[in-house]
Design an enzyme around this catalytic site. Structure first.
Site, PDB file in Angstrom:
ATOM      1  N   ARG A 131       0.879  -1.174   0.000  1.00 29.86           N
ATOM      2  CA  ARG A 131       0.000   0.000   0.000  1.00 29.86           C
ATOM      3  C   ARG A 131       0.912   1.217   0.000  1.00 29.86           C
ATOM      4  O   ARG A 131       1.451   1.569  -1.032  1.00 29.86           O
ATOM      5  CB  ARG A 131      -0.935  -0.080   1.222  1.00 29.86           C
ATOM      6  CG  ARG A 131      -2.078   0.906   1.206  1.00 29.86           C
ATOM      7  CD  ARG A 131      -3.105   0.651   2.295  1.00 29.86           C
ATOM      8  NE  ARG A 131      -2.614   0.883   3.649  1.00 29.86           N
ATOM      9  CZ  ARG A 131      -3.358   0.794   4.750  1.00 29.86           C
ATOM     10  NH1 ARG A 131      -4.646   0.478   4.667  1.00 29.86           N
ATOM     11  NH2 ARG A 131      -2.859   1.026   5.938  1.00 29.86           N
ATOM     12  N   ASP A 310     -34.555   5.931   6.696  1.00 32.51           N
ATOM     13  CA  ASP A 310     -34.617   6.607   7.989  1.00 32.51           C
ATOM     14  C   ASP A 310     -35.386   5.822   9.057  1.00 32.51           C
ATOM     15  O   ASP A 310     -35.559   6.306  10.170  1.00 32.51           O
ATOM     16  CB  ASP A 310     -35.317   7.965   7.828  1.00 32.51           C
ATOM     17  CG  ASP A 310     -34.879   8.657   6.562  1.00 32.51           C
ATOM     18  OD1 ASP A 310     -33.703   9.037   6.481  1.00 32.51           O
ATOM     19  OD2 ASP A 310     -35.701   8.768   5.625  1.00 32.51           O
TER      20      ASP A 310
HETATM   21  C1  LIG Z   1      -1.167   2.543   9.658  1.00 33.76           C
HETATM   22  C2  LIG Z   1      -2.205   2.061  10.616  1.00 33.76           C
HETATM   23  N1  LIG Z   1      -1.870   1.807  11.882  1.00 33.76           N
HETATM   24  C3  LIG Z   1      -2.753   1.350  12.789  1.00 33.76           C
HETATM   25  C4  LIG Z   1      -4.078   1.120  12.444  1.00 33.76           C
HETATM   26  C5  LIG Z   1      -5.037   0.568  13.460  1.00 33.76           C
HETATM   27  O1  LIG Z   1      -5.519  -0.692  13.065  1.00 33.76           O
HETATM   28  P1  LIG Z   1      -6.398  -1.580  14.012  1.00 33.76           P
HETATM   29  O2  LIG Z   1      -7.705  -0.885  14.162  1.00 33.76           O
HETATM   30  O3  LIG Z   1      -6.534  -2.871  13.316  1.00 33.76           O
HETATM   31  O4  LIG Z   1      -5.677  -1.676  15.305  1.00 33.76           O
HETATM   32  C6  LIG Z   1      -4.472   1.364  11.129  1.00 33.76           C
HETATM   33  C7  LIG Z   1      -5.849   1.115  10.724  1.00 33.76           C
HETATM   34  O5  LIG Z   1      -6.180   0.661   9.680  1.00 33.76           O
HETATM   35  C8  LIG Z   1      -3.525   1.851  10.187  1.00 33.76           C
HETATM   36  O6  LIG Z   1      -3.856   2.095   8.920  1.00 33.76           O
END
Ligand SMILES: Cc1ncc(COP(=O)(O)O)c(C=O)c1O
Length: 365
Positions: A131, A310
């Site tokens: 990503r 709603d």
């Molecule tokens: C870069 C990053 N860190 C931490 C998190 C937190 O993820 P989680 O809710 O699975 O702990 C996310 C959430 O998608 C994230 O994109």
């Protein structure tokens, strides 16, 4: 206030944070407030938790600016990717930038020089999520280049797991290995390692203790929901929300009169139908039609007919439930997991879909 609302228990969130902290100590905790604090309402959650968090994490620059407008001065890392034209906001609002490419690194350095202002950055390494970030095999020149950016304070370096919640931990372990090899560049090149190395999301906090480093980034776990059903649970957390509404209309319906759009469902016998003022425009997914249940007075009743934009209808059977009665759409025995099953999605989507049209109320108990 609208009779349909979300009640958020700040004390429960506080207990969740304390449980996470005691498990990961001495690692710091970044509280993730993106997506309207996972649906809990950032305006209520952020002011309460900002002073208790070591760092705040959001996905978007706009979310970070919202936090600053709320008067929050805690360090904020914008985790998501940005476009060059969004860079000035970081300087103007004291935000920490995720540097996910050499191009953004160079632009940030040039802007920092021209403004005469240092900027805090965290380097993003892509160890297998495909990503954001610089891949681990290109990380060495990236780290060397970042160390030469005199106006950037490289405060952190991080990666993100693609499936730390999986039973088979081979991919997260591979990601961790790759990340550790990237970190060894600092020693090899005699560059001081950034003070905040971080990797762990909720699943990794639970299942991969070696990934805690200097700071963890638990999102869903802070909100009291586990990232997977069958994951190890060394930390006990509980959900902090109740989605409440009230019956606005109660009437006995005849067997031959189908309920709601599409005439999907017919009572079969005389039955009491309750109308609840909440619908898919509030994040109560239409896909749950005729599968969902609600709680009234602690008892489960089936939702019937198509969920409208709603409103939704509930079959109370032969029970004489009047208008005005409180209805629980989520909370207590009615779990986020159930709603996500009825919708065919995951717990994250259920929480973050609860609409901004649903007022949030905050309690401490
Ligand atoms: C870069 C990053 N860190 C931490 C998190 C937190 O993820 P989680 O809710 O699975 O702990 C996310 C959430 O998608 C994230 O994109």
């Amino acid at each position: 206030m609208r009779p349909t609302y979300l009640e958020v228990n700040l004390s429960q969130l506080e207990q969740n944070l304390a449980a996470i902290r005691s498990q990961v100590h001495p690692a710091k905790v970044m509280v993730i407030l993106k997506a309207n604090a996972y649906g809990h309402g950032v305006e209520g959650v952020a002011p309460f938790f900002a002073p208790k968090a070591d760092y705040l994490g959001v996905a978007l620059v706009e979310e970070a600016l919202h936090l600053r407008r709320l008067g929050i001065s805690t360090p904020i890392l914008v985790l998501g990717g940005i476009l060059p034209e969004q860079l000035p906001d970081f300087f103007d609002n004291g935000l920490t930038l995720t540097v996910a490419s050499p191009m953004i690194l160079d632009l940030a350095q040039v802007m920092a020089v021209s403004r005469g202002k240092r900027l805090k950055v965290h380097l993003k390494i892509d160890t297998g999520m495909e990503r954001l970030g610089v891949r681990e095999y290109e990380a060495e020149p990236f780290i060397i280049r970042s160390a030469a950016c005199s106006q950037l304070e490289v405060e952190g370096i991080f990666t993100h797991f693609a499936n730390a919640e999986a039973k088979d931990q081979s991919h997260p372990r591979l990601q961790l290995d790759r990340f550790q090899r990237v970190l060894s560049v600092y020693e090899k090149r005699s560059i001081p390692r950034p003070k905040l190395v971080h990797a762990a999301n909720s699943a990794a906090v639970l299942a991969l203790p070696e990934s805690r480093f200097d700071m963890v980034r638990p999102g869903i776990l802070f909100y009291g929901v586990y990232p997977a059903r069958d994951i190890e649970k060394p930390i006990q957390v509980l959900p902090a929300i109740k989605w409440k509404s009230r019956v606005v209309h109660s009437k006995v319906t005849q067997p031959d009169r189908p309920v709601s759009y599409g005439s999907l469902w017919k009572p079969g016998r005389e039955t009491r139908i309750l109308t609840i003022p909440c619908g898919y425009a509030d994040g109560y997914f239409r896909r749950m039609s005729t599968q969902a249940q609600v709680l009234i007075g602690g008892k489960r009743y089936p939702q019937v007919g198509r969920i409208c934009m709603d409103q939704l209808m509930v079959n109370a059977g032969s029970e004489d439930i009047p208008a005005g009665e409180e209805v629980l759409l989520l909370g207590d025995d009615l779990t986020v997991e159930e709603l996500s099953d009825w919708t065919g999605t995951n717990e994250y989507e259920v929480l973050t879909s609860i609409g901004t049209r649903v007022p949030r109320s905050y309690v401490r108990e």
